[in-house]
Motif scaffolding. Structure first.
Motif, mmCIF file in Angstrom:
data_model
loop_
_atom_site.group_PDB
_atom_site.id
_atom_site.type_symbol
_atom_site.label_atom_id
_atom_site.label_comp_id
_atom_site.label_asym_id
_atom_site.label_seq_id
_atom_site.Cartn_x
_atom_site.Cartn_y
_atom_site.Cartn_z
ATOM 1 N N GLU A 199 0.834 -1.205 0.000
ATOM 2 C CA GLU A 199 0.000 0.000 0.000
ATOM 3 C C GLU A 199 0.867 1.252 0.000
ATOM 4 O O GLU A 199 0.627 2.200 -0.753
ATOM 5 C CB GLU A 199 -0.928 -0.001 1.221
ATOM 6 N N ALA A 200 1.884 1.273 0.866
ATOM 7 C CA ALA A 200 2.741 2.453 0.976
ATOM 8 C C ALA A 200 3.532 2.702 -0.309
ATOM 9 O O ALA A 200 3.739 3.853 -0.709
ATOM 10 C CB ALA A 200 3.695 2.298 2.154
ATOM 11 N N SER A 201 3.961 1.640 -0.981
ATOM 12 C CA SER A 201 4.799 1.783 -2.176
ATOM 13 C C SER A 201 4.047 2.407 -3.345
ATOM 14 O O SER A 201 4.672 2.900 -4.289
ATOM 15 C CB SER A 201 5.355 0.421 -2.590
ATOM 16 N N ALA A 202 2.721 2.431 -3.274
ATOM 17 C CA ALA A 202 1.934 2.981 -4.375
ATOM 18 C C ALA A 202 2.171 4.472 -4.572
ATOM 19 O O ALA A 202 1.888 5.017 -5.644
ATOM 20 C CB ALA A 202 0.442 2.721 -4.127
ATOM 21 N N VAL A 203 2.696 5.149 -3.552
ATOM 22 C CA VAL A 203 2.905 6.598 -3.675
ATOM 23 C C VAL A 203 4.221 6.936 -4.373
ATOM 24 O O VAL A 203 4.443 8.086 -4.754
ATOM 25 C CB VAL A 203 2.880 7.282 -2.289
ATOM 26 N N LYS A 204 5.094 5.969 -4.538
ATOM 27 C CA LYS A 204 6.442 6.276 -5.028
ATOM 28 C C LYS A 204 6.451 6.841 -6.445
ATOM 29 O O LYS A 204 7.091 7.869 -6.709
ATOM 30 C CB LYS A 204 7.331 5.030 -4.944
ATOM 31 N N MET A 205 5.787 6.183 -7.356
ATOM 32 C CA MET A 205 5.820 6.634 -8.747
ATOM 33 C C MET A 205 5.172 8.002 -8.950
ATOM 34 O O MET A 205 5.768 8.885 -9.584
ATOM 35 C CB MET A 205 5.173 5.587 -9.650
ATOM 36 N N PRO A 206 3.969 8.261 -8.414
ATOM 37 C CA PRO A 206 3.368 9.586 -8.599
ATOM 38 C C PRO A 206 4.225 10.724 -8.061
ATOM 39 O O PRO A 206 4.347 11.773 -8.708
ATOM 40 C CB PRO A 206 2.042 9.483 -7.829
ATOM 41 N N TYR A 207 4.837 10.520 -6.903
ATOM 42 C CA TYR A 207 5.634 11.609 -6.326
ATOM 43 C C TYR A 207 7.003 11.732 -6.993
ATOM 44 O O TYR A 207 7.594 12.823 -7.006
ATOM 45 C CB TYR A 207 5.753 11.436 -4.812
ATOM 46 N N ALA A 208 7.518 10.655 -7.567
ATOM 47 C CA ALA A 208 8.753 10.752 -8.357
ATOM 48 C C ALA A 208 8.499 11.572 -9.620
ATOM 49 O O ALA A 208 9.322 12.414 -10.021
ATOM 50 C CB ALA A 208 9.264 9.359 -8.717
ATOM 51 N N VAL A 209 7.353 11.335 -10.257
ATOM 52 C CA VAL A 209 6.987 12.115 -11.445
ATOM 53 C C VAL A 209 6.793 13.588 -11.076
ATOM 54 O O VAL A 209 7.229 14.495 -11.796
ATOM 55 C CB VAL A 209 5.708 11.549 -12.089
ATOM 56 N N LEU A 210 6.151 13.838 -9.938
ATOM 57 C CA LEU A 210 5.949 15.203 -9.472
ATOM 58 C C LEU A 210 7.290 15.898 -9.249
ATOM 59 O O LEU A 210 7.468 17.066 -9.648
ATOM 60 C CB LEU A 210 5.141 15.200 -8.174
ATOM 61 N N ALA A 211 8.241 15.207 -8.646
ATOM 62 C CA ALA A 211 9.563 15.788 -8.417
ATOM 63 C C ALA A 211 10.227 16.165 -9.744
ATOM 64 O O ALA A 211 10.819 17.247 -9.874
ATOM 65 C CB ALA A 211 10.442 14.804 -7.645
ATOM 66 N N GLY A 212 10.122 15.275 -10.731
ATOM 67 C CA GLY A 212 10.698 15.563 -12.043
ATOM 68 C C GLY A 212 10.055 16.767 -12.701
ATOM 69 O O GLY A 212 10.742 17.606 -13.303
ATOM 70 N N ALA A 213 8.738 16.884 -12.590
ATOM 71 C CA ALA A 213 8.027 18.017 -13.187
ATOM 72 C C ALA A 213 8.453 19.327 -12.539
ATOM 73 O O ALA A 213 8.636 20.349 -13.221
ATOM 74 C CB ALA A 213 6.516 17.816 -13.045
ATOM 75 N N LEU A 214 8.627 19.323 -11.233
ATOM 76 C CA LEU A 214 9.052 20.528 -10.522
ATOM 77 C C LEU A 214 10.438 20.982 -10.980
ATOM 78 O O LEU A 214 10.688 22.179 -11.164
ATOM 79 C CB LEU A 214 9.051 20.270 -9.015
#
Length: 431
Positions: A199-214
Motif C-alpha cells: 500500500e505504501a509503495s503505491a505513492v512512489k511513482m506519482p511523487y517521483a513524477v511530481l519531483a521531475g516536473a518541478l
C-alpha cells in the motif's frame, strides 16, 4: 507617514502582451503544480490512514505537516523575495518542493509515517515560497484594474489540478483493497507486513513524477526572462516592514479570513473520501472519482468566477459564495444519503474564488507593504494545519461520525461572510 502610492507595478514600458504572456503562462503552471500537491492530499490521507493504521487525528497530521510549513516559511519567503526577487525565489521554491517529493520514495520503502510527514513538510516549504511569489506577481502582471481577474484566472489552473489529482491518485495510489480489523488480525505477520508495504509503495511513482516536473519547470524559469516588479510612488516613502503591514486593518482581517477559508477547504477535501464511504456506502476508488468531480466543480467555479467578476464586485461575490457554502455545510451535517456527498461537491464550486479574492482584497492599497502583506496571507494558510486537526478531533470524539465534523468548516465560512460584507473595506491604519 502614509503617502499616496500606486503600489507595486511593473514598469509601463514592459507592459506588452507578448512580453507578459510567457511569464503569465509559467505562473499558471505554478498554480497547477501546487494544486496537484494539495489535491493529492485528499487521496494520501485515507491511503496512509489505511497503510499506517492511523486514527483521524493522526491522519490529519498530513495536512498539519504541509500547512505548518506555510506558517514557518512565510517570513523567510518574504526575505527571499526582497533579497533575490521573484524569479530566483520561484526557482528555489520549485527545487525545494522537488526534494520533498523525492523523499517519498525512502519513506515508502521504510513504511515510515514520520518520513512521509517530513517529506510533506519540505514540499510545503517549497510551495510556501512559490505562493508568496506567484500570487502577488500574477496580481501585478499587468494593469491594476485587472489584478483580481488575473489572479482568479491563474488560480483557475489550481482548480484544474483539483480535478486531475483525485483521478490520478485514485488510479495510481488507491488499491481498493481494504480489510477489517478482524481480517488483519487473522493474517500472518508476513502477510500484514507485505500488505502495508505494498500500500505504501503505491505513492512512489506519482511523487517521483511530481519531483521531475518541478525540476523541469525550475529549468524553464531559469531560462525565461521575467520582468521584475518595481515600486512606483508619487512621494518618497519608507520600505514596508513585516509587522507594520498589519497596521492595515483590512489586511489583518484578510489574514484571519484566509486562515479560516484554507482550513475549511482542507477539511472538505481531506475528509471527502471517508465521508463518501460512510455517508453513501461507496468504495474508496469510486469515492476518489467523486472527489475528482468536486475538483471539476472547483475548477468550473474558478473560470465562472473570473467571468462573473467582470460584472459583480469581488467582495459581493465572495459574500454570496460564502453564504451558500455555509448553507451547504449545514445540509451535509443534517442530511442523509448520497446527496450529502453532492452537497460537498457543490461546496467546491462556491469555494473556488475565495482564496484569490481574499488575497487580492487583502493586499489592495497597501503600497510598499505588499510583499510583507503577501507573506502574512501565505502564513495564514497555517489554517490548513490547524482546522482539519480540530475537525478530526471532533470526529474522533463523536464515535468516528464524519458528518458532525463539518460544523467546523461551516463556522469558518461564516467568518468569510463577515470579511466580504465589511472586513475588506480599506480604512485608516490601526496605528
Amino acid at each position: 507617514m502614509q503617502t499616496t502610492t500606486t503600489a507595486e507595478v511593473i514598469p509601463e514600458s514592459t507592459l506588452r502582451g507578448k512580453t507578459l504572456l510567457l511569464p503569465f503562462i509559467l505562473i499558471c503552471i505554478l498554480f497547477f503544480l501546487w494544486g496537484m500537491v494539495h489535491n493529492l492530499d485528499g487521496i494520501l490521507i485515507p491511503h496512509l490512514k489505511k497503510a499506517c493504521q492511523l486514527n483521524n487525528r493522526q491522519s490529519a497530521l498530513v495536512d498539519t505537516a504541509i500547512f505548518l510549513a506555510y506558517f514557518l516559511m512565510a517570513i523567510p519567503a518574504g526575505i527571499l523575495l526582497k533579497r533575490f526577487g521573484y524569479k530566483k525565489s520561484i526557482i528555489i521554491g520549485l527545487l525545494l518542493a522537488a526534494i520533498g517529493a523525492s523523499l517519498f520514495i525512502p519513506a515508502a520503502n521504510m513504511l515510515a509515517y514520520k518520513g512521509f510527514l517530513g517529506a510533506l513538510f519540505i514540499i510545503g516549504c517549497g510551495i510556501a515560497i512559490l505562493e508568496t511569489a506567484a500570487n502577488p506577481y500574477s496580481a501585478v502582471l499587468g494593469g491594476p484594474a485587472g489584478a483580481t481577474t488575473r489572479l482568479n484566472l491563474a488560480a483557475s489552473f489550481n482548480g484544474f489540478a483539483a480535478t486531475v489529482a483525485p483521478f490520478i491518485g485514485g488510479i495510481l495510489i488507491l488499491s481498493g483493497k481494504e480489510y477489517t480489523p478482524d481480517q488483519l488480525k487473522n493474517m500472518s505477520v508476513t502477510e500484514r507486513s507485505s500488505y502495508f508495504l505494498h500500500e505504501a509503495s503505491a505513492v512512489k511513482m506519482p511523487y517521483a513524477v511530481l519531483a521531475g516536473a518541478l525540476v523541469l519547470v525550475a529549468i524553464a524559469f531559469y531560462f525565461t526572462r521575467l520582468p521584475e516588479i518595481k515600486n512606483v510612488a508619487k512621494e518618497p516613502e519608507s520600505d514596508g516592514s513585516f509587522l507594520g503591514a498589519l497596521k492595515h486593518r483590512h489586511l489583518l482581517i484578510a489574514v484571519i479570513a484566509q486562515f479560516f477559508y484554507v482550513g475549511a477547504q482542507v477539511c472538505v477535501t481531506s475528509f471527502f473520501i471517508r465521508m463518501a464511504k460512510q455517508g453513501a456506502g461507496i468504495d474508496e476508488k469510486t469515492a476518489s472519482y467523486y472527489l475528482g468531480i468536486y475538483g471539476l466543480l472547483f475548477m468550473s467555479g474558478r473560470f465562472a468566477g473570473t467571468a462573473i467578476l467582470q460584472y459583480i464586485k469581488s467582495h459581493k461575490l465572495l459574500t454570496i459564495y460564502a453564504v451558500i457554502a455555509a448553507l451547504l455545510c449545514g445540509v451535509a451535517i443534517l442530511g442523509q444519503g448520497a446527496y450529502v456527498v453532492y452537497c460537498l461537491g457543490a461546496i467546491g464550486f462556491f469555494m473556488s474564488i475565495m482564496f484569490p479574492t481574499i488575497f487580492a482584497l487583502g493586499i489592495d492599497g497597501i503600497g510598499d507593504d505588499t510583499k510583507s502583506g503577501s507573506s502574512w496571507l501565505i502564513m495564514s494558510i497555517v489554517g490548513g494545519a490547524v482546522v482539519p486537526y480540530v475537525m478530526a478531533t471532533v470526529i474522533d470524539l463523536n464515535g468516528d461520525r464524519i458528518q458532525i465534523g463539518y460544523i467546523v468548516p461551516l463556522i469558518c465560512f461564516l467568518f468569510v461572510v463577515y470579511f466580504g460584507i465589511s472586513g475588506y473595506k480599506i480604512r485608516r491604519k490601526l496605528i
